[in-house]
Structure formats: C-alpha cells, structure tokens
Write an enzyme that holds these catalytic residues in place. Structure first.
Site, PDB file in Angstrom:
ATOM      1  N   HIS A  18      -5.075  -2.825 -10.364  1.00  0.00           N
ATOM      2  CA  HIS A  18      -3.649  -2.523 -10.197  1.00  0.00           C
ATOM      3  C   HIS A  18      -3.347  -1.080 -10.589  1.00  0.00           C
ATOM      4  O   HIS A  18      -3.601  -0.687 -11.738  1.00  0.00           O
ATOM      5  CB  HIS A  18      -2.837  -3.499 -11.063  1.00  0.00           C
ATOM      6  N   ARG A  19      -2.819  -0.330  -9.647  1.00  0.00           N
ATOM      7  CA  ARG A  19      -2.594   1.116  -9.806  1.00  0.00           C
ATOM      8  C   ARG A  19      -3.902   1.791 -10.275  1.00  0.00           C
ATOM      9  O   ARG A  19      -3.873   2.723 -11.082  1.00  0.00           O
ATOM     10  CB  ARG A  19      -1.444   1.411 -10.768  1.00  0.00           C
TER      11      ARG A  19
ATOM     12  N   GLU B 257      -5.466  -1.014  -5.722  1.00  0.00           N
ATOM     13  CA  GLU B 257      -4.055  -0.973  -5.318  1.00  0.00           C
ATOM     14  C   GLU B 257      -3.410   0.295  -5.854  1.00  0.00           C
ATOM     15  O   GLU B 257      -3.708   0.724  -6.986  1.00  0.00           O
ATOM     16  CB  GLU B 257      -3.333  -2.210  -5.895  1.00  0.00           C
TER      17      GLU B 257
ATOM     18  N   ASP C 251       0.454   2.956  -5.201  1.00  0.00           N
ATOM     19  CA  ASP C 251       1.818   3.030  -4.632  1.00  0.00           C
ATOM     20  C   ASP C 251       2.024   4.371  -3.937  1.00  0.00           C
ATOM     21  O   ASP C 251       1.563   5.405  -4.434  1.00  0.00           O
ATOM     22  CB  ASP C 251       2.838   2.898  -5.766  1.00  0.00           C
TER      23      ASP C 251
ATOM     24  N   HIS D 202       4.204   5.553  -8.535  1.00  0.00           N
ATOM     25  CA  HIS D 202       4.930   4.275  -8.564  1.00  0.00           C
ATOM     26  C   HIS D 202       6.450   4.437  -8.636  1.00  0.00           C
ATOM     27  O   HIS D 202       7.183   3.921  -7.805  1.00  0.00           O
ATOM     28  CB  HIS D 202       4.461   3.439  -9.762  1.00  0.00           C
TER      29      HIS D 202
ATOM     30  N   GLU E 155       0.562   0.244  -1.355  1.00  0.00           N
ATOM     31  CA  GLU E 155       1.922  -0.307  -1.465  1.00  0.00           C
ATOM     32  C   GLU E 155       2.962   0.742  -1.094  1.00  0.00           C
ATOM     33  O   GLU E 155       3.109   1.770  -1.772  1.00  0.00           O
ATOM     34  CB  GLU E 155       2.222  -0.837  -2.873  1.00  0.00           C
TER      35      GLU E 155
ATOM     36  N   LYS F 118       6.398   2.144  -1.251  1.00  0.00           N
ATOM     37  CA  LYS F 118       7.621   2.061  -2.054  1.00  0.00           C
ATOM     38  C   LYS F 118       8.753   2.672  -1.240  1.00  0.00           C
ATOM     39  O   LYS F 118       8.724   3.867  -0.930  1.00  0.00           O
ATOM     40  CB  LYS F 118       7.459   2.845  -3.366  1.00  0.00           C
TER      41      LYS F 118
ATOM     42  N   ASP G 227      -4.396  -5.113 -14.466  1.00  0.00           N
ATOM     43  CA  ASP G 227      -4.441  -3.775 -15.075  1.00  0.00           C
ATOM     44  C   ASP G 227      -5.789  -3.528 -15.737  1.00  0.00           C
ATOM     45  O   ASP G 227      -6.116  -2.387 -16.073  1.00  0.00           O
ATOM     46  CB  ASP G 227      -3.352  -3.659 -16.161  1.00  0.00           C
TER      47      ASP G 227
END
Ligand code: G3P
Ligand code: CA
Length: 243
Positions: free
Chosen positions: A6-7, A33, A35, A48, A107, A109, A227
């Site tokens: 995640h990120r 992943e 953003d 993000h 992702e 945004k 994370d």
C-alpha cells in the site's frame, strides 16, 4: 493469496516514493499500489493527498504546482530523517521502477471536482505502459474507470470502495470493472462468496496485523493491501500459503 504494497510500503518508508516501492518489492509484493494526481502543467504525479502539506511541508494543492516544482520538494523527511531527500515520482518514473518486478495498482485520485483533462493526459501513458505490463487501475471515482475501460481494453480496472455496499458486483458491472478493492471492514462472507461466484477477484485493504491476515486468508480473498508487506510476506511463508 497475493500481497499489495500500500503506497509502496507505507509502514516502512515515506509513502508513494521510490524507496517505498523498493521496500515493497523487497518484501515480495506482487502488486505495488500508489496514488496519482494531475499537476498544474498537466503531468501525472504520484501523491496521495490533494494538499502537499502533510508529506512535503509545502502549503498548497498538487493542482497548483508543476511537476518540476513538486519534485523539488522533500517527500521523505516527514517520515524519518533517514529518508530526507526522497522525491515524489511522476507516474512514468513509478511505472519504470515497478515494472516488471510487480504489477502496478494505480489509484486515480479525483480532486473535489472532476477534471476531464486528467483522463486526457493519463490515457496515453496507460496505453504505452499497458503494452509492457499488466496494469490495474482503481478509483473511488467509478465513472473514470468506465471511461478508461472503453478506451483501453487491455487494462484491468477495479472498483475501490469504502462503505458496506450490499451488492458491489452491481457497481462493478455498471462500470465494466474486472475486480473489487473493498475497505476491509465493508465486506462479509456472504458478499465475498457472491463476488467469487461471479468471478470478481477481491482484494481488500488496508490490513496490517496477523490476526486480520488470518481472517482474510481463511475467507479466501485474492490479495491483501497492507502497509507492511514484509509482515504479510512472513505470515504467508510461515503458513505455507502459495501465492
Ligand atoms: O488501495 C486502496 C487504498 O489505497 C485506498 O485508500 O486513502 O489509502 O488511497 P487510500
Ligand atoms: Ca491509494
């Protein structure tokens, strides 16, 4: 069950930076992943928050700065002195770093108001990179998924959602998405079983503890967003889980 960093590896390094992606890759993440947002000069930056404040200390919105200005910002020191000097990458830099070691989960945004230019400037980049790698595009803003799927047949799209929908497969069908990425506390076994019956891969997020890993492993989901991909990787090997 597969690992989504995640990120990158948000628990280990400053989110959405190349060092965070590196930590994710070193943790055997199958997917990374991150953003994306459109900058003032119509480039695609990896970040993000709509505001630059939290991760760079700069007062202002991503849409008010050029990519070059954003890249000058220090995106690492807020997390730890060890990471001072980390930059926020462009989408292309992120994809070049991640491919072919893992599959990017991109992702989109969408800021407070839909900016049609985002799709215009994003599509050629996705088109180019989809020739080199499988790409998964996700968003809480589902209309953009439908539009991208119409233009780019060979990308995978997944509906991202964070409230307990009674029939997420209907949302997926309505935008021709291939998979669902629910917030972990918005699904139950009935929903998981129905999604599986209908052939939708299920990849919940964000799950960071062994207790939760076990719940979702037993539930038979396809991947987990975390994370701490290093801890999930360790958990999967200890439990002899094939990826
Ligand atoms: O991958 C899903 C997750 O990243 C969505 O939430 O706020 O971390 O972008 P957020
Ligand atoms: Ca995200």
């Amino acid at each position: 069950m597969k690992i989504i960093g995640h990120r990158g590896a948000r628990g280990l390094a400053p989110e959405n930076t190349l060092i965070s992606f590196k930590k994710g890759l070193e943790s055997n993440a199958d997917y990374i992943e991150f953003d994306i947002q459109l900058t003032k000069d119509n480039k695609v930056a990896v970040i993000h928050d709509y505001s630059l404040q939290r991760t760079t200390g700069i007062n202002g919105l991503v849409s008010e700065f050029t990519l070059a200005e954003i890249k000058k910002a220090d995106a690492g020191a807020w997390f730890s002195e060890e990471f001072r000097g980390q930059q926020l990458p462009s989408l292309e830099e992120a994809l070049d770093f991640i491919i072919p070691k893992a599959i990017p989960v991109i992702e989109i945004k969408m800021s407070y108001f839909y900016n049609p230019d985002f799709k215009k400037y994003l599509t050629p980049i996705l088109e180019e990179y989809s020739k080199k790698s499988h790409l998964i595009v996700i968003s809480f803003f589902h209309p953009i998924l439908k539009e991208l799927k119409n233009d780019l047949k060979n990308i995978e799209t997944a509906v991202l959602y964070n409230s307990a929908l009674t029939a997420p497969w209907q949302v997926a069908e309505s935008v021709k998405a291939d998979a669902v990425h629910p917030r972990a506390d918005s699904i139950n076994m009935d929903i998981i079983n129905e999604l599986k019956k209908r052939g939708y891969p299920i990849r919940p997020w964000v799950i960071n503890t062994e207790k939760e890993f076990k719940i979702f492993l037993d539930a038979g989901v396809d991947a987990l967003g975390t994370d701490f991909p290093n801890i999930l990787n360790e958990f999967l090997s200890q439990n002899n889980v094939s990826k």
